[in-house]
Design an enzyme around this catalytic site. Structure first.
Site, PDB file in Angstrom:
ATOM      1  N   LYS A 111       0.838  -1.208   0.000  1.00  0.00           N
ATOM      2  CA  LYS A 111       0.000   0.000   0.000  1.00  0.00           C
ATOM      3  C   LYS A 111       0.870   1.253   0.000  1.00  0.00           C
ATOM      4  O   LYS A 111       0.648   2.182  -0.785  1.00  0.00           O
ATOM      5  CB  LYS A 111      -0.900   0.013   1.228  1.00  0.00           C
ATOM      6  CG  LYS A 111      -1.568   1.360   1.493  1.00  0.00           C
ATOM      7  CD  LYS A 111      -2.446   1.381   2.736  1.00  0.00           C
ATOM      8  CE  LYS A 111      -1.678   1.596   3.984  1.00  0.00           C
ATOM      9  NZ  LYS A 111      -1.337   2.996   4.286  1.00  0.00           N
ATOM     10  N   ASN A 112       1.878   1.287   0.887  1.00  0.00           N
ATOM     11  CA  ASN A 112       2.653   2.517   1.067  1.00  0.00           C
ATOM     12  C   ASN A 112       3.683   2.742  -0.026  1.00  0.00           C
ATOM     13  O   ASN A 112       4.349   3.769  -0.048  1.00  0.00           O
ATOM     14  CB  ASN A 112       3.311   2.531   2.451  1.00  0.00           C
ATOM     15  CG  ASN A 112       2.258   2.665   3.531  1.00  0.00           C
ATOM     16  OD1 ASN A 112       1.114   3.021   3.249  1.00  0.00           O
ATOM     17  ND2 ASN A 112       2.625   2.358   4.752  1.00  0.00           N
ATOM     18  N   CYS A 140      -4.850  12.432  12.482  1.00  0.00           N
ATOM     19  CA  CYS A 140      -5.690  11.236  12.403  1.00  0.00           C
ATOM     20  C   CYS A 140      -5.639  10.581  13.770  1.00  0.00           C
ATOM     21  O   CYS A 140      -5.057  11.109  14.722  1.00  0.00           O
ATOM     22  CB  CYS A 140      -5.173  10.294  11.314  1.00  0.00           C
ATOM     23  SG  CYS A 140      -3.591   9.592  11.736  1.00  0.00           S
ATOM     24  N   ARG A 179      -9.022   0.068   4.171  1.00  0.00           N
ATOM     25  CA  ARG A 179      -8.068   1.042   3.632  1.00  0.00           C
ATOM     26  C   ARG A 179      -6.761   0.361   3.250  1.00  0.00           C
ATOM     27  O   ARG A 179      -6.106   0.747   2.290  1.00  0.00           O
ATOM     28  CB  ARG A 179      -7.769   2.119   4.688  1.00  0.00           C
ATOM     29  CG  ARG A 179      -8.863   3.133   4.914  1.00  0.00           C
ATOM     30  CD  ARG A 179      -8.339   4.244   5.793  1.00  0.00           C
ATOM     31  NE  ARG A 179      -7.005   4.626   5.351  1.00  0.00           N
ATOM     32  CZ  ARG A 179      -5.977   4.888   6.185  1.00  0.00           C
ATOM     33  NH1 ARG A 179      -6.148   4.816   7.472  1.00  0.00           N
ATOM     34  NH2 ARG A 179      -4.799   5.222   5.708  1.00  0.00           N
ATOM     35  N   ASP A 218       4.145   0.163  12.101  1.00  0.00           N
ATOM     36  CA  ASP A 218       2.952  -0.419  11.472  1.00  0.00           C
ATOM     37  C   ASP A 218       2.743  -1.879  11.862  1.00  0.00           C
ATOM     38  O   ASP A 218       1.737  -2.477  11.502  1.00  0.00           O
ATOM     39  CB  ASP A 218       3.038  -0.313   9.945  1.00  0.00           C
ATOM     40  CG  ASP A 218       2.988   1.122   9.484  1.00  0.00           C
ATOM     41  OD1 ASP A 218       3.275   1.384   8.308  1.00  0.00           O
ATOM     42  OD2 ASP A 218       2.696   2.004  10.312  1.00  0.00           O
ATOM     43  N   ARG A 222       0.322  14.384  12.947  1.00  0.00           N
ATOM     44  CA  ARG A 222       0.805  14.203  11.560  1.00  0.00           C
ATOM     45  C   ARG A 222       1.148  15.529  10.881  1.00  0.00           C
ATOM     46  O   ARG A 222       0.631  15.880   9.820  1.00  0.00           O
ATOM     47  CB  ARG A 222      -0.223  13.431  10.731  1.00  0.00           C
ATOM     48  CG  ARG A 222      -0.794  12.159  11.318  1.00  0.00           C
ATOM     49  CD  ARG A 222       0.162  11.027  11.514  1.00  0.00           C
ATOM     50  NE  ARG A 222       0.667  10.437  10.321  1.00  0.00           N
ATOM     51  CZ  ARG A 222       0.106   9.428   9.635  1.00  0.00           C
ATOM     52  NH1 ARG A 222      -1.072   8.990  10.043  1.00  0.00           N
ATOM     53  NH2 ARG A 222       0.675   8.908   8.569  1.00  0.00           N
TER      54      ARG A 222
END
Ligand code: EPZ
Length: 473
Positions: A47-48, A141, A426, A334, A146
């Site tokens: 994803k990243n 978030c 997500r 993560d 952030r």
């Protein structure tokens, strides 16, 4: 959850709504614990890496083809941002074709950027291509404030005039040439996003840019690989000093992104937590070094069955193991929630320290609802291992916490009901389908029919694979 069958021409009218549809918002995941897992699982594209490579494609005025794109809500959201900037997209299976030749708009819409922090990354390519960018501040978030001052200060060092007005970053390049200038930039913190923003901006700048104290994450290296494939001149990605020599333009490329190391780590923990042997591929083992080291310390064997294939073989017991999250090559933040799930069932006490984000321990309360024994003190969590977890209704607080709660539900006695699935969708492609194929008993149901008074506590005999999908129209 997205359907792999989705083939679509992504167009301004056709894209799935980035906010989940009402029925999806009402969905919950019903998980029955204690099923052993077995078999192989396919790891999707990272994803990243996908999100930042999609932004990087704005640098090129020709068609780029990106392969191994995971079907995720965040990818759909990034696609909406690119479409709003005048980019043409064609999405077929895991291949995304991006045509930025008609890139005309320098303003990213607030309603889209506010839903996807990573869309702030477009500011570097927009400045590099158009000499102007107006991008809303991504905002905070669940896991932290952030901020983006490292991105902004780096762009200013490269000659951009940056004002923040009414929540939007207005940036433009001074001077008639409208080109950013190479600069020497030291990052106070090895920010992944700031490193990626500045690396992309520097590819088309005049002169040489040196980024010191740069992030070394594999996704940064993948972005550099992508930019080099388009003809940029980048050295040192993967170290703490990256040097970029600007070029006048970039050319088309056909590029495949790396496998998702966090999804792979999540499945390794799933094996350790449920005392199951499972294999996963494709993976790049080097990207998982800290996770593999900590799983071995916790009593599991992690075997390389092939250069791109790993197998987890759990030990007799789960051993208490301390972790501190750090920028790569440290233990990834993560993976913190997933590893904590494992430690809740360890024999002993584990100290988990979250050093990257200021508010990324909100899953502790949810684990404790399942019978875990975790004490919080600032960004430290002391996990006292317990013999069992018990299924309970729990709520996901962020993307990785949602995956960790699924893992805990797989190990718990009885039924766990997980709410907040929009977080899960997500960042994980078809997670429950992949787990069902390994033998896990879980299914996505609408909240109405989950009314617990009417639900038998005995687990149903048959689980129908989840077919709830986001539709690319
Ligand atoms: C990327 O976020 C990832 N997201 C995150 O993954 C990941 O957790 C994070 O890197 C760290 O590895 C994407 O790549 C899309 P940072 P990013 O800038 O770039 C502070 C997931 O679950 N900071 O390295 O936003 C920041 O507040 C997500 O997949 C500043 O203070 O992370 C944080 O405390 C979550 N000022 C720390 O640095 C800045 O200008 C690390 O942030 C920028 C960052």
């Amino acid at each position: 959850m997205l359907s792999r069958e989705a083939t679509s021409i992504i167009s301004p009218i056709g894209l799935s709504k980035s906010s989940s549809s009402p029925e999806e918002e009402n969905s919950v995941l019903e998980i029955w614990g204690r099923s052993p897992l077995a078999g192989d699982v396919k790891i999707s594209g990272a994803k990243n890496s996908a999100l930042v490579v999609m932004a990087g494609a704005l640098l090129c005025s020709q068609d780029c083809r990106i392969r191994n794109i995971p079907l995720l809500v965040d990818v759909a959201r990034m696609s909406e941002v690119l479409l709003a900037l005048g980019v043409k997209l064609h999405h077929q299976a895991d291949i995304l074709k991006i045509d930025s030749s008609q890139l005309s708009c320098s303003k990213a819409p607030y309603d889209l950027v506010s839903k996807l922090r990573a869309s702030f990354f477009v500011i570097g390519p927009l400045l590099a291509r158009l000499g102007v960018a107006r991008v809303p501040l991504p905002g905070g978030c669940a896991i932290g404030a952030r901020p983006v001052e490292l991105h902004v200060r780096g762009l200013q060092a490269m000659g951009a005039d940056v004002q923040i007005d009414h929540g939007t970053v207005h940036a433009y390049v001074r001077g008639s040439r409208g080109k950013l200038q190479g600069a020497r930039i030291y990052l106070d913190y090895p920010s992944v996003g700031a490193t990626e923003t500045l690396m992309m901006a520097a590819t088309l700048a005049e002169g040489e840019t040196i980024i010191e104290n740069a992030a070394q994450e594999p996704e940064v290296v993948d972005l550099a690989r992508f930019c080099r494939a388009m003809g940029s001149r980048i050295r040192g990605a993967g170290t703490n000093t990256i040097t970029i020599s600007g070029v006048s333009s970039l050319h088309a490329t056909d590029f495949a992104i790396i496998p998702d190391r966090i999804e792979a780590g999540t499945f390794l923990v799933a094996g350790a937590l449920t005392h199951s042997e499972i294999s996963l591929s494709p993976v790049i083992p080097d990207h998982l070094t800290p996770v593999i080291a900590k799983l071995r310390e916790a009593g599991s064997k992690v075997i390389m069955e092939a250069p791109n294939r790993l197998r987890i073989v759990p030990g007799q017991a789960i051993l208490a193991t301390d972790i501190q999250t750090r920028p790569y090559p440290g233990f990834p933040t993560d993976m913190q929630a997933q590893f904590m799930a494992l430690m809740t069932l360890s024999e002993g006490n584990s100290l988990i320290t979250e050093t990257v984000f200021e508010n990324r321990l909100r899953h502790v309360a949810e684990f404790n609802r399942m019978g875990a024994d975790i004490r919080l003190q600032g960004n430290y969590a002391l996990v006292r291992g317990v013999p069992n977890l018990s299924g309970a209704p729990v709520v996901a607080t962020d993307l990785r916490a949602s995956a960790a709660l699924v893992l805990a539900g797989l190990a718990a006695e009885g039924k766990t009901i997980l709410q907040g699935l929009h977080h899960l969708d997500r960042g994980y492609e078809q997670l429950e389908l992949k787990l069902q194929q390994l033998g896990a008993r879980l299914q996505r149901i609408s909240r109405e029919c989950n009314d617990s008074e009417n639900q038998p506590d005995s687990d149903p005999a048959v689980f129908t694979p989840t077919q709830v999908t986001h539709k690319f129209k």
